[in-house]
Structure formats: structure tokens, C-alpha cells
Design an enzyme around this catalytic site. Sequence first.
Site, PDB file in Angstrom:
ATOM      1  N   ARG A   1      15.725 -27.749 -77.641  1.00  0.00           N
ATOM      2  CA  ARG A   1      15.138 -26.927 -78.699  1.00  0.00           C
ATOM      3  C   ARG A   1      14.913 -25.473 -78.253  1.00  0.00           C
ATOM      4  NH1 ARG A   1      13.564 -30.861 -82.464  1.00  0.00           N
ATOM      5  NH2 ARG A   1      13.803 -29.210 -83.945  1.00  0.00           N
TER       6      ARG A   1
ATOM      7  N   ARG B   1      12.635 -21.767 -83.095  1.00  0.00           N
ATOM      8  CA  ARG B   1      11.266 -22.171 -82.806  1.00  0.00           C
ATOM      9  C   ARG B   1      10.405 -21.140 -82.098  1.00  0.00           C
ATOM     10  NH1 ARG B   1      10.367 -28.404 -81.030  1.00  0.00           N
ATOM     11  NH2 ARG B   1       9.946 -29.149 -83.109  1.00  0.00           N
TER      12      ARG B   1
ATOM     13  N   ARG C   1      15.725 -15.842 -89.417  1.00  0.00           N
ATOM     14  CA  ARG C   1      15.340 -16.905 -90.360  1.00  0.00           C
ATOM     15  C   ARG C   1      14.659 -16.330 -91.607  1.00  0.00           C
ATOM     16  NH1 ARG C   1      13.067 -20.599 -92.740  1.00  0.00           N
ATOM     17  NH2 ARG C   1      12.097 -22.492 -91.961  1.00  0.00           N
TER      18      ARG C   1
ATOM     19  N   ASP D   1      21.306 -29.327 -86.718  1.00  0.00           N
ATOM     20  CA  ASP D   1      20.274 -30.359 -86.714  1.00  0.00           C
ATOM     21  C   ASP D   1      20.945 -31.720 -86.686  1.00  0.00           C
ATOM     22  OD1 ASP D   1      17.119 -30.269 -87.165  1.00  0.00           O
ATOM     23  OD2 ASP D   1      17.922 -32.137 -87.953  1.00  0.00           O
TER      24      ASP D   1
ATOM     25  N   TYR E   1      15.609 -42.057 -89.989  1.00  0.00           N
ATOM     26  CA  TYR E   1      15.369 -41.034 -91.024  1.00  0.00           C
ATOM     27  C   TYR E   1      15.961 -41.432 -92.374  1.00  0.00           C
ATOM     28  CZ  TYR E   1      13.376 -37.639 -87.787  1.00  0.00           C
ATOM     29  OH  TYR E   1      12.551 -36.996 -86.904  1.00  0.00           O
TER      30      TYR E   1
END
Length: 345
Positions: A27, A31, A40, A77, A154
Amino acid sequence: MMKLQNDIVLRAAKGEITERSPIWLMRQAGRILPEYREVRSKLSGFIELVETPEFAAEVTIQPVDLLDVDAAIIFSDILVIPQAMGCAYQMIESKGPFFPQTVRNEAELKGIHVADPHTDLKFVTDAIRLTKKNLNGRVPLIGFAGAPWTIFAYMTEGSGSKTFSVARKILYTDPAFSHKLLDMIADSTIAYLKAQIEAGADMVQLFDSWAGILGPDQYREFSLRYIRKICKAITEVPVTVFAKGAFYAIPEMADLPCRTIGLDWHTDIRQARAQVGSTKTLQGNADPCLLYADEETISAGVKSMLSAFSGTPHIANLGHGLYPDTDPNKVRHFIKQVKAFKHNQ
Ligand code: CP3
């Protein structure tokens, strides 16, 4: 193929005991970096960023420029696979993923198909090609996918969960459906990883983030079996398997046809090394919370981690992804300490 200027991660991933432990961080893209948040903020959201190769390539390269890591990991992702199979996701601000339409039984498999990465995931392979071009051989590029069990969790649960009790319930109540869906995810993942490699990914990692919520028997039947299928099929580049919470399965993971095993921070390094033997590379495994500590404590943490891996093939990393509120300067300190460590000190 362009020659890499820094190939230390790749050499370690192929089993070489390198002159120092190479380092990248799960990651690392996004972030924590203000530069990521700036890109973003110009977009409608996370999914637009993932699906626009120019932006995805830009934020993939940011940690190479800003943190000095030895590898880039493509910005995407794990949830692009369910989407490509016909089960779309949304990313809800400060909450996480949400699937409006779950897949919980045979009937709900109707709209689900094995993904064709060349059509359904072209934005990822385009982002990889562009990233490779812009990296210009500076460091290797890591491709990735979720392990089938984590993706299944998920798709059935429909969102994140502490227990994933809906997903786990289905393993008991409808094992035939479970295997059918897991196999479709595994086949999609094989095609997807091969497409990533064809586009330029130098190595790939499978993330089994929810390994730790299954018991050993179920992990064997519903997760490891499909990880093994994927590892067997991916022969082109080194494969890393990171199964968070699956310390109980490490002896079995030692037999997987993969090159590297990622360790989470719960795992005792020397014990894992004894269980795996000396040929596979181990990756990890500092607690992401170490990076909230002062610099001296971080340095001591790096020393104790690297001493435990000493003399064996190793890629330094955290034991799970960076937390979003980590100070980038602490991350830089951690990386510097790893790079400066001499294995005989
Ligand atoms: O590692 C990298 O830097 C590459 C990019 C990457 C992302 N997700 C970007 C992302 C990778 C490798 C992932 C993998 C991923 N995604 C996993 C496996 C790794 C792990 O942490 O266990 C999982 C379980 C997911 C699913 C997912 N995606 C969740 C639960 C969330 C919400 C919470 C969060 O921030 O992790 C995401 C969103 C997501 N994926 C973000 C990023 C940068 C944050 C979204 C944003 O910018 O708003």
C-alpha cells in the site's frame, strides 16, 4: 526488454541472498502521500483513478520518487476482478468497498463469467504499459491480484466485515457453489496475472488478506487449493503469496510452487524460516504501527527484523499495508534504515 537499473528486488525474489535486503511497502501507492491526494482530488473518486491509466501510472511512480523504494506496485485494487466477472463494486468514501449485487448461490452465478482481461481489464494493462515506459527501467514493477478466497469473501459478503460470517457460512452450507465460484475467480486471476505480465509486470503478488478468518482445514480446502492452481499456472515471473493471519499454514505454504512467501507481523521470523526451509524468499514483516514510533524505535525495529532474516533470501516490507495516517517522513526513515543495515553488524 529494457535492462533494469535497480533489480535487487527481482534478484531476491529469485532466491538470491542480496547485498542488502531490498525494500518496498504494501500500500505504498496512495494513502499516505499528499501528492497522491492531490491527484485524487481532481477526480470523481478512487475508481476513476484506477480506471484512468495516465493517473494510475502517475501515482504508481510517486513512491519511487518520493520514498526511494526498490520497486513500484501498480496502482489498482484487488476488487477489479469481481467487477470484471460481472459483480461491480463501489468505493464509499471513508467506509470502503460495497457491492450492490452480491453472489451467494448458484442462481446468482447467472450474470457471472470468467474475466477476459484483454477487454474487461484493459485499463490495468494499459496502466502497466505506461508505467513501465515512464519508469524507464529504474526499478521493477510488481503486478498483483487478490487470492480467490479473499475475493470470494467480498463478492459474497458485499462489503468489508470483521467476521465475514456470510462468506464463511456459505462455505459450510453450499460447498459446491463455493468451489464453483472460487474456481471461476482462480481462472480469472490466472488470465489477469498473465495479461499483467505480458504488459510488463516483472513479478506478481497474491494478497490473501482474509486468510486469517478461516481455520486450517477450511483454509486448505477453500483457499490454498486455488492459490496452488494460480502459482502452478504462473511460470513467467516470480510469484509472492501473502496470506495475512495464516501462520498456521506456513508449513504447507512451503510446498507451494511460488518463489516468495510474505509474512505478517504476527509471525515469528526464525520459526517461519525453519518451517519454510532455506530456498524460498521471505518477505516482511514489520508491524505497520512501528512507523508511528520515534526514529530511534523505528531503527531498533528494523535492526531486529533484519537480524532475524539475516543470511537468507529476504525482501523487506511491512507485515500488512501502510496505514493511511502514517507520516511519510517516518516511512522514509524506515526505508533508509533498511538500506543502511549491514548483515554482519
Ligand atoms: O499497494 C499499493 O500501493 C497498490 C495499490 C493497492 C490498493 N489496494 C489501492 C487502494 C493495492 C495493492 C490494494 C489491495 C487491496 N485492496 C487489498 C489487499 C491488501 C490489504 O490491504 O489487505 C484489499 C483487501 C483491498 C480492498 C480495499 N480497497 C479496501 C478494503 C479499501 C478501503 C479501505 C482502504 O483504504 O484500504 C480499498 C480502497 C483502496 N485501495 C484505497 C487505495 C489507495 C483507498 C481509496 C482512496 O484513495 O480513497
